[in-house]
Scaffold this motif. Structure first.
Motif, mmCIF file in Angstrom:
data_model
loop_
_atom_site.group_PDB
_atom_site.id
_atom_site.type_symbol
_atom_site.label_atom_id
_atom_site.label_comp_id
_atom_site.label_asym_id
_atom_site.label_seq_id
_atom_site.Cartn_x
_atom_site.Cartn_y
_atom_site.Cartn_z
ATOM 1 N N UNK A 82 0.750 -0.984 0.051
ATOM 2 C CA UNK A 82 -0.004 0.095 0.028
ATOM 3 C C UNK A 82 0.781 1.163 0.000
ATOM 4 N N UNK A 83 1.990 1.220 0.592
ATOM 5 C CA UNK A 83 2.823 2.417 0.857
ATOM 6 C C UNK A 83 3.428 2.619 -0.820
ATOM 7 N N UNK A 84 4.018 1.374 -1.362
ATOM 8 C CA UNK A 84 4.462 1.716 -2.821
ATOM 9 C C UNK A 84 3.349 2.101 -3.676
ATOM 10 N N UNK A 85 2.187 1.651 -3.528
ATOM 11 C CA UNK A 85 1.082 2.134 -4.249
ATOM 12 C C UNK A 85 0.793 3.618 -4.047
ATOM 13 N N UNK A 86 0.865 4.074 -2.962
ATOM 14 C CA UNK A 86 0.614 5.412 -2.555
ATOM 15 C C UNK A 86 1.634 6.368 -3.367
ATOM 16 N N UNK A 151 6.277 4.571 10.260
ATOM 17 C CA UNK A 151 7.666 4.141 9.680
ATOM 18 C C UNK A 151 8.254 5.303 9.452
ATOM 19 N N UNK A 152 9.601 5.124 9.463
ATOM 20 C CA UNK A 152 10.684 6.285 9.049
ATOM 21 C C UNK A 152 11.221 5.442 7.950
ATOM 22 N N UNK A 190 -3.702 3.375 4.721
ATOM 23 C CA UNK A 190 -3.851 4.737 3.820
ATOM 24 C C UNK A 190 -2.678 5.713 4.635
ATOM 25 N N UNK A 191 -2.099 6.520 3.720
ATOM 26 C CA UNK A 191 -1.286 7.493 4.566
ATOM 27 C C UNK A 191 -2.086 8.489 5.013
ATOM 28 N N UNK A 192 -1.815 8.785 6.406
ATOM 29 C CA UNK A 192 -2.537 9.837 6.963
ATOM 30 C C UNK A 192 -1.661 11.279 6.988
ATOM 31 N N UNK A 193 -0.221 11.007 7.312
ATOM 32 C CA UNK A 193 0.574 12.006 7.497
ATOM 33 C C UNK A 193 1.642 11.524 6.927
#
Length: 506
Positions: A82-86, A151-152, A190-193
Motif C-alpha cells: 500500500x505504501x508503494x502504491x501510494x 515508519x521512518x 492509507x497514508x494519514x501524514x
C-alpha cells in the motif's frame, strides 16, 4: 385459430417467467458468493493505476523492533504494497495533474494538500515526472489494535523532472528521509501524514579502474545459427565452445555479447536464460577470453515510470555475473543515441546516468561503458563511464581524424572502437554492393588505422547469418541481406578473405 393464439401466449408467458426466476436466482447466488469470498480491491477501489508489476523500487527493511504490537509478515507485506502504491499513484497524479487513485491510498486529511498542489500545478501548466529508486523503511510503531502504523523511510532516492509549458525547467536527484503515519481503513493502509524530515546531496559512486590495463582485441559474437537468439531453445554450449576456440586461435582476447531486456524476462528475470549466460561465461573463461556484457538490447522506452522495473532487471543480471572471472566490463546500452529523436535526448541520457549509478552500486569492481553508434555522441556522460566506446561504419578516409579529435577531447579515457565492419553482399537487392575482396581491403585498412592510433577494437562480426530478425533492421529484404554478410566466415563455414585481417596487423 383463437385457441392456437392463446396457447402461444401461454407458452411465451411461461418461458418469460422461468427466465425471470433464473435471473433472480443467479443474482442472489452472485451476492452470496461475494459476501462469502470478500471484496476484490481492484473493483472496490475503482482505480486503474494500482501497482501491478509497474513499480518496484529497491526496498530494504530494517529489522523489526518496533514499539507496540509485533507485526507479522502478512501485515508488513500489505503495508509495503500500500505504501508503494501510494507513491506510484501520487507520481501518476503529478505527471497528469489528475487525482485518480489518490483517495484509495491517502486519508481524507492527507489528500487535501495533494489536491491543492495538483490544482495549482494544473493552473500554472506545471507537470512533474518522478520516481523513487530506493527505500530503507524502519517500522517505528504498530498499535495494539492493528489500526495505526508509523515508519521512518531513510535515504529515499528520488529522481524528478519538472516541466512548465511542456519545457524542462528543473531536474534533480534527491536523497531524503520521510516520517509516515498510516491508518487502516476498509482493510487497507492509507497514508494519514507524510513529512520530509531532511534532505542531503546525492553523491555518485567513484570511478573504477578502467579495464585494469587489459587491452581489448575482440569481436562481437552471435552463433551463426541463432543470431540475436543466442540464449533461446537452440542454445548450444558445444557450438559456442567451437566458436570461442576460433576466436582465441585468431589471436583475439575478448568478445561482446548481448542481453535482451524482454527475452531475459524484464523485471522478473528468466533464470533459465541466466543459467545459459553463466555457461557462456564459463566457456569464455575456459578459452581464456574476456567478456563485455551489453545490457538492455532491444529496449527503447526510458520512461521514468519504468525505471524501477529496468533497475530490478539490471540488478538481478549484475548480481548473477559480477563475480565471474570471465567478465571484463558492462556496456549499459547498445547505440542509445539512435533513440534520441524518438524518445527525447534528455530522457535517454537521464536513464543511462541513473543506470550507471545502479550498476556501480552493485558491482564496484568492473568498469562500465556505453556503446555509442558514432564518434559525435562518444563524449556524452564521459565523466560517468570508465572507458569510451564508439561504433564506426562511415568513411575510413576520415577515421584517423575522428580518432585524433576524440583523443584530444578525452585525453584520460581509453578508447574502444566497439563495432565496425563492411558487408560483402552484392546481389539482387544491392547489385553495386561490396565484394568479399572489398571487405578484405576494408579490414586491412582499418587495422592499419587501429595500429597507428593504438586503438582497442571489437569488430562486427564472426559469421555471416542466414536469418536476421525483423527487430534488427526491419522487414525489407535488401536491408536483411546486407546485414547478414558482415562476417569473417561465410554461411558455409568457410573463412572469407577478410579473416586474414581479423586481428591487428603486427
Amino acid at each position: 385459430m383463437v385457441s392456437i393464439n392463446k396457447n402461444i401466449m401461454r407458452t411465451v408467458l411461461l418461458a418469460s417467467y422461468i427466465l425471470l426466476i433464473a435471473l433472480i436466482v443467479s443474482a442472489l447466488s452472485g451476492i452470496f458468493s461475494y459476501l462469502n469470498t470478500g471484496a476484490d480491491r481492484s473493483k472496490m477501489l475503482h482505480t486503474e493505476i494500482a501497482k501491478v508489476e509497474q513499480y518496484l523500487p529497491k526496498m530494504t527493511w530494517e529489522t523489526l523492533n518496533n514499539e507496540g504490537r509485533p507485526m507479522d509478515k502478512e501485515n508488513l507485506n500489505a503495508l509495503q504494497n500500500d505504501y508503494l502504491d501510494a507513491w506510484y499513484v501520487k507520481q501518476i497524479a503529478y505527471k497528469t495533474n489528475k487525482t485518480a487513485g489518490i483517495k484509495d491510498y491517502y486519508t481524507e486529511h492527507a489528500r487535501e494538500n495533494l489536491f491543492e498542489y495538483i490544482e495549482l500545478n494544473k493552473k500554472q501548466n506545471i507537470t512533474i515526472e518522478a520516481t523513487t529508486l530506493k527505500h530503507n523503511p524502519k517500522l517505528e510503531f504498530f498499535s495494539e489494535d492493528g489500526q495505526l502504523a508509523v515508519l521512518t523511510d531513510k535515504d529515499v532516492k528520488e529522481y524528478k523532472r519538472v516541466f512548465k509549458n511542456d519545457s524542462l525547467v528543473y531536474e534533480t536527484t534527491e536523497i531524503s528521509t520521510y516520517k509516515v503515519v498510516f491508518l487502516l481503513e476498509d482493510g487497507f493502509w492509507r497514508i494519514r501524514h507524510m513529512v520530509k524530515e531532511n534532505e542531503k546531496d546525492n553523491t555518485d559512486i567513484p570511478q573504477t579502474s578502467p579495464l585494469n590495463n587489459f587491452k581489448i582485441k575482440g569481436i562481437n559474437y552471435y552463433p551463426q545459427a541463432t543470431p540475436w537468439k543466442m540464449f533461446g531453445d537452440d542454445f548450444s554450449a558445444d557450438t559456442i565452445n567451437k566458436d570461442f576456440k576460433i576466436i582465441k586461435n585468431a589471436g583475439l582476447n575478448s568478445i561482446r555479447i548481448f542481453i535482451q531486456y524482454e527475452d531475459f524476462g524484464k523485471a522478473t528475470i528468466d533464470y533459465n536464460k541466466v543459467s545459459k549466460l553463466l555457461k557462456t561465461l564459463d566457456i569464455a573463461e575456459a578459452n581464456n577470453l574476456k567478456v563485455i556484457l551489453t545490457l538492455f538490447d532491444f529496449y527503447g522506452n526510458y520512461s521514468i515510470m519504468d525505471w524501477t522495473l529496468n533497475q530490478r532487471h539490471a540488478e538481478k543480471i549484475v548480481l548473477a555475473v559480477k563475480n565471474h572471472k570471465a567478465l571484463l566490463a558492462y556496456d549499459i546500452k547498445n547505440e542509445p543515441n539512435l533513440d534520441f529523436e524518438s524518445r527525447g535526448k534528455d530522457n535517454v541520457i537521464a536513464w543511462l546516468e541513473n543506470m550507471i549509478v545502479l550498476v556501480k552500486s552493485i558491482d564496484e569492481k568492473h568498469p562500465i561503458t556505453i556503446g555509442w553508434s558514432n564518434t559525435e555522441s562518444a563524449t556524452i556522460l564521459k565523466d560517468k563511464v570508465d572507458f569510451i566506446s564508439f561504433h564506426y561504419y562511415e568513411d575510413l578516409e576520415v577515421l584517423n581524424d575522428e580518432v585524433k579529435h576524440l583523443k584530444k577531447l578525452l585525453p584520460n579515457k581509453p578508447l574502444v572502437m566497439q563495432e565496425f565492419g563492411l558487408s560483402s553482399y552484392r546481389g539482387l537487392w544491392k547489385p553495386f554492393g561490396s565484394t568479399e575482396e572489398d571487405q578484405a581491403n576494408y579490414h586491412k585498412k582499418i587495422q592499419e588505422i587501429i595500429a597507428k592510433n593504438n586503438l582497442q577494437f571489437m569488430s562486427w562480426t564472426l559469421y555471416d547469418f542466414v536469418e536476421i530478425p525483423k527487430e534488427v533492421v526491419g522487414r525489407l529484404p535488401w536491408k536483411k541481406r546486407v546485414q547478414g554478410n558482415f562476417g569473417f566466415i561465410n554461411q558455409k563455414g568457410e573463412t572469407k578473405p577478410a579473416f586474414k585481417y581479423i586481428n591487428t596487423i603486427e
